[in-house]
Design a protein around this motif. Structure first.
Motif, PDB file in Angstrom:
ATOM      1  N   ASP A 113      10.819 -19.312  -0.588  1.00  0.00           N
ATOM      2  CA  ASP A 113      12.154 -18.882  -0.928  1.00  0.00           C
ATOM      3  C   ASP A 113      12.031 -17.697  -1.929  1.00  0.00           C
ATOM      4  OD1 ASP A 113      15.041 -18.515  -0.651  1.00  0.00           O
ATOM      5  OD2 ASP A 113      15.444 -19.981  -1.390  1.00  0.00           O
ATOM      6  N   ALA A 114      11.626 -18.744  -3.317  1.00  0.00           N
ATOM      7  CA  ALA A 114      11.043 -18.005  -4.309  1.00  0.00           C
ATOM      8  C   ALA A 114      10.326 -16.714  -3.960  1.00  0.00           C
ATOM      9  CB  ALA A 114      10.574 -18.608  -5.258  1.00  0.00           C
ATOM     10  N   THR A 115       9.431 -16.056  -2.981  1.00  0.00           N
ATOM     11  CA  THR A 115       8.935 -15.658  -3.283  1.00  0.00           C
ATOM     12  C   THR A 115       9.479 -14.270  -2.246  1.00  0.00           C
ATOM     13  OG1 THR A 115       6.549 -16.779  -3.462  1.00  0.00           O
ATOM     14  CG2 THR A 115       6.239 -14.365  -2.053  1.00  0.00           C
ATOM     15  N   LEU A 116      10.054 -15.003  -1.874  1.00  0.00           N
ATOM     16  CA  LEU A 116      11.199 -13.656  -0.262  1.00  0.00           C
ATOM     17  C   LEU A 116      11.584 -12.873  -0.992  1.00  0.00           C
ATOM     18  CD1 LEU A 116      10.623 -15.983   3.301  1.00  0.00           C
ATOM     19  CD2 LEU A 116       9.134 -13.654   2.484  1.00  0.00           C
ATOM     20  N   ARG A 117      12.314 -14.232  -1.677  1.00  0.00           N
ATOM     21  CA  ARG A 117      13.723 -13.190  -2.732  1.00  0.00           C
ATOM     22  C   ARG A 117      13.432 -12.157  -3.844  1.00  0.00           C
ATOM     23  NH1 ARG A 117      18.038 -17.919  -4.327  1.00  0.00           N
ATOM     24  NH2 ARG A 117      17.361 -19.092  -2.385  1.00  0.00           N
ATOM     25  N   VAL A 118      11.674 -12.282  -4.305  1.00  0.00           N
ATOM     26  CA  VAL A 118      11.217 -11.294  -4.914  1.00  0.00           C
ATOM     27  C   VAL A 118      11.067 -10.371  -4.450  1.00  0.00           C
ATOM     28  CG1 VAL A 118       9.657 -11.113  -6.509  1.00  0.00           C
ATOM     29  CG2 VAL A 118      10.801 -13.181  -6.925  1.00  0.00           C
ATOM     30  N   ILE A 119      10.166 -10.495  -3.240  1.00  0.00           N
ATOM     31  CA  ILE A 119       9.591  -9.455  -2.253  1.00  0.00           C
ATOM     32  C   ILE A 119      10.842  -8.787  -1.533  1.00  0.00           C
ATOM     33  CG2 ILE A 119       7.492 -10.002  -2.647  1.00  0.00           C
ATOM     34  CD1 ILE A 119       7.244 -10.689   0.005  1.00  0.00           C
ATOM     35  N   LEU A 128       0.599  -8.232 -11.022  1.00  0.00           N
ATOM     36  CA  LEU A 128      -0.406  -8.495 -10.212  1.00  0.00           C
ATOM     37  C   LEU A 128      -1.274 -10.302  -9.659  1.00  0.00           C
ATOM     38  CD1 LEU A 128      -3.346  -7.704  -9.971  1.00  0.00           C
ATOM     39  CD2 LEU A 128      -4.452  -8.142 -11.937  1.00  0.00           C
ATOM     40  N   SER A 129      -0.465 -10.897 -10.030  1.00  0.00           N
ATOM     41  CA  SER A 129      -0.311 -12.068  -9.230  1.00  0.00           C
ATOM     42  C   SER A 129       0.648 -12.349  -7.396  1.00  0.00           C
ATOM     43  CB  SER A 129      -0.025 -13.686 -10.155  1.00  0.00           C
ATOM     44  OG  SER A 129       1.376 -13.259 -10.604  1.00  0.00           O
ATOM     45  N   LEU A 130       1.567 -11.346  -8.097  1.00  0.00           N
ATOM     46  CA  LEU A 130       2.242 -11.752  -6.706  1.00  0.00           C
ATOM     47  C   LEU A 130       1.558 -11.057  -5.879  1.00  0.00           C
ATOM     48  CD1 LEU A 130       4.372 -12.428  -4.754  1.00  0.00           C
ATOM     49  CD2 LEU A 130       5.985 -10.647  -6.170  1.00  0.00           C
ATOM     50  N   ALA A 131       0.379  -9.971  -5.975  1.00  0.00           N
ATOM     51  CA  ALA A 131      -0.019  -8.564  -5.155  1.00  0.00           C
ATOM     52  C   ALA A 131      -0.754  -9.193  -4.537  1.00  0.00           C
ATOM     53  CB  ALA A 131      -0.044  -7.857  -6.297  1.00  0.00           C
ATOM     54  N   GLU A 132      -1.878 -10.340  -5.293  1.00  0.00           N
ATOM     55  CA  GLU A 132      -2.963 -10.399  -5.108  1.00  0.00           C
ATOM     56  C   GLU A 132      -2.542 -11.668  -3.784  1.00  0.00           C
ATOM     57  OE1 GLU A 132      -4.383 -13.066  -8.882  1.00  0.00           O
ATOM     58  OE2 GLU A 132      -5.529 -10.402  -8.962  1.00  0.00           O
ATOM     59  N   ALA A 133      -1.490 -12.595  -4.002  1.00  0.00           N
ATOM     60  CA  ALA A 133      -0.671 -13.289  -3.312  1.00  0.00           C
ATOM     61  C   ALA A 133      -0.735 -12.767  -1.613  1.00  0.00           C
ATOM     62  CB  ALA A 133      -0.031 -14.524  -3.606  1.00  0.00           C
ATOM     63  N   LEU A 134      -0.237 -11.047  -1.436  1.00  0.00           N
ATOM     64  CA  LEU A 134      -0.092 -10.752  -0.653  1.00  0.00           C
ATOM     65  C   LEU A 134      -1.367 -10.310   0.359  1.00  0.00           C
ATOM     66  CD1 LEU A 134       2.457  -8.281  -2.270  1.00  0.00           C
ATOM     67  CD2 LEU A 134       2.998 -10.703  -0.409  1.00  0.00           C
ATOM     68  N   VAL A 135      -2.449 -10.821  -0.743  1.00  0.00           N
ATOM     69  CA  VAL A 135      -3.730 -10.002   0.202  1.00  0.00           C
ATOM     70  C   VAL A 135      -4.127 -10.793   1.458  1.00  0.00           C
ATOM     71  CG1 VAL A 135      -6.297 -10.292  -0.117  1.00  0.00           C
ATOM     72  CG2 VAL A 135      -5.243  -9.242  -2.047  1.00  0.00           C
ATOM     73  N   LEU A 182       3.611  -2.949  -4.657  1.00  0.00           N
ATOM     74  CA  LEU A 182       2.834  -3.691  -4.852  1.00  0.00           C
ATOM     75  C   LEU A 182       1.106  -3.320  -4.570  1.00  0.00           C
ATOM     76  CD1 LEU A 182       5.315  -7.015  -4.756  1.00  0.00           C
ATOM     77  CD2 LEU A 182       4.476  -5.468  -6.840  1.00  0.00           C
ATOM     78  N   TYR A 183       1.198  -3.290  -3.247  1.00  0.00           N
ATOM     79  CA  TYR A 183       0.373  -3.369  -2.438  1.00  0.00           C
ATOM     80  C   TYR A 183      -0.627  -2.229  -3.756  1.00  0.00           C
ATOM     81  CZ  TYR A 183      -3.609  -1.829   0.698  1.00  0.00           C
ATOM     82  OH  TYR A 183      -4.823  -1.542   0.777  1.00  0.00           O
ATOM     83  N   PHE A 184       0.218  -0.572  -3.362  1.00  0.00           N
ATOM     84  CA  PHE A 184       0.250   0.244  -4.246  1.00  0.00           C
ATOM     85  C   PHE A 184      -0.566   0.731  -5.477  1.00  0.00           C
ATOM     86  CE2 PHE A 184       0.648   2.099   0.431  1.00  0.00           C
ATOM     87  CZ  PHE A 184      -0.211   2.337   0.820  1.00  0.00           C
ATOM     88  N   LEU A 185       0.412  -0.507  -6.392  1.00  0.00           N
ATOM     89  CA  LEU A 185       0.439  -0.292  -7.552  1.00  0.00           C
ATOM     90  C   LEU A 185      -1.100  -1.272  -7.357  1.00  0.00           C
ATOM     91  CD1 LEU A 185       3.583  -0.516  -9.100  1.00  0.00           C
ATOM     92  CD2 LEU A 185       2.241   0.549  -9.114  1.00  0.00           C
ATOM     93  N   ALA A 186      -1.102  -2.569  -7.109  1.00  0.00           N
ATOM     94  CA  ALA A 186      -2.703  -3.292  -7.840  1.00  0.00           C
ATOM     95  C   ALA A 186      -3.798  -2.585  -6.589  1.00  0.00           C
ATOM     96  CB  ALA A 186      -2.741  -4.760  -6.610  1.00  0.00           C
ATOM     97  N   GLN A 187      -3.817  -0.769  -6.315  1.00  0.00           N
ATOM     98  CA  GLN A 187      -4.938  -0.615  -6.051  1.00  0.00           C
ATOM     99  C   GLN A 187      -5.485   0.327  -7.317  1.00  0.00           C
ATOM    100  OE1 GLN A 187      -6.409  -1.176  -3.162  1.00  0.00           O
ATOM    101  NE2 GLN A 187      -4.465  -2.324  -3.182  1.00  0.00           N
ATOM    102  N   GLY A 188      -4.854  -0.595  -8.235  1.00  0.00           N
ATOM    103  CA  GLY A 188      -5.638  -0.293 -10.006  1.00  0.00           C
ATOM    104  C   GLY A 188      -5.345   1.135 -10.950  1.00  0.00           C
ATOM    105  N   GLY A 189      -4.776   1.548 -12.173  1.00  0.00           N
ATOM    106  CA  GLY A 189      -4.480   1.231 -12.619  1.00  0.00           C
ATOM    107  C   GLY A 189      -3.364   2.029 -13.138  1.00  0.00           C
ATOM    108  N   PRO A 190      -2.361   2.986 -13.713  1.00  0.00           N
ATOM    109  CA  PRO A 190      -1.448   3.357 -13.761  1.00  0.00           C
ATOM    110  C   PRO A 190      -0.956   3.951 -12.769  1.00  0.00           C
ATOM    111  CG  PRO A 190      -1.642   3.306 -16.133  1.00  0.00           C
ATOM    112  CD  PRO A 190      -2.750   2.599 -14.894  1.00  0.00           C
ATOM    113  N   ILE A 191       0.087   4.513 -11.195  1.00  0.00           N
ATOM    114  CA  ILE A 191       0.548   5.331 -10.795  1.00  0.00           C
ATOM    115  C   ILE A 191       1.705   5.918 -11.256  1.00  0.00           C
ATOM    116  CG2 ILE A 191       0.793   5.873  -8.655  1.00  0.00           C
ATOM    117  CD1 ILE A 191      -0.178   3.580  -8.180  1.00  0.00           C
ATOM    118  N   ARG A 192       1.326   7.624 -11.249  1.00  0.00           N
ATOM    119  CA  ARG A 192       2.838   8.287 -11.477  1.00  0.00           C
ATOM    120  C   ARG A 192       3.589   8.861  -9.921  1.00  0.00           C
ATOM    121  NH1 ARG A 192       1.308  13.588 -14.351  1.00  0.00           N
ATOM    122  NH2 ARG A 192       3.780  13.649 -14.605  1.00  0.00           N
ATOM    123  N   TYR A 193       4.566   8.996 -10.577  1.00  0.00           N
ATOM    124  CA  TYR A 193       5.849   8.631  -9.509  1.00  0.00           C
ATOM    125  C   TYR A 193       5.595   9.212  -7.997  1.00  0.00           C
ATOM    126  CZ  TYR A 193      10.232   8.565  -7.619  1.00  0.00           C
ATOM    127  OH  TYR A 193      11.061   8.796  -6.109  1.00  0.00           O
ATOM    128  N   GLY A 194       5.023  10.658  -8.665  1.00  0.00           N
ATOM    129  CA  GLY A 194       4.740  11.276  -6.882  1.00  0.00           C
ATOM    130  C   GLY A 194       3.534  10.992  -6.240  1.00  0.00           C
TER     131      GLY A 194
END
Length: 119
Positions: free
Chosen positions: A9-15, A84-91, A24-36
């Motif tokens: 329930d806590a996880t689903l409310r956050v995501i 990052l820990s949440l993104a890893e949990a989505l793997v 989260l998936y695309f941000l976890a692919q590495g490095g900072p990402i610009r908005y575009g």
């Protein structure tokens, strides 16, 4: 604020929301990402919705927004350690989706065909 019934329930409310897990998936692919670049990666999202979802993720402590105070404006996004820990949990969900993509595609096509007959 009401308590959580369980950890899920806590996880689903956050995501909560269609776009947050993909962000989260695309941000976890590495490095900072610009908005575009993030906007291009998360296909189908409107600017308004992406900005809203990023603000919520930032407020929740999952995403860090860095504004370089330059002209033209330069802003990028990255995951915090909590994000990052949440993104890893989505793997495992990503793996499940990849392994079952053909079946899920078939099921959704069937659902769409049934919905067309009901109308």
């Amino acid at each position: 604020m009401p308590g959580f019934t369980c950890g899920l329930d806590a996880t689903l409310r956050v995501i909560a929301g269609k776009w947050k897990p993909l962000i989260l998936y695309f941000l976890a692919q590495g490095g900072p990402i610009r908005y575009g670049a993030l906007r291009r990666a998360v296909r189908g999202v409107s600017d308004k919705m992406l900005i809203q979802q990023l603000k919520e993720l930032e407020t929740d402590g999952l995403v860090k927004r860095t504004d370089y105070k330059e002209i033209p404006p330069r802003v990028d996004y990255s995951l915090t350690p909590l994000g990052l820990s949440l993104a890893e949990a989505l793997v495992p969900l990503c793996i499940w989706g990849t392994e079952n993509m053909a079946e899920v595609t078939r099921v959704f096509a069937l659902r769409e065909a049934l919905n067309g007959k009901i109308r």
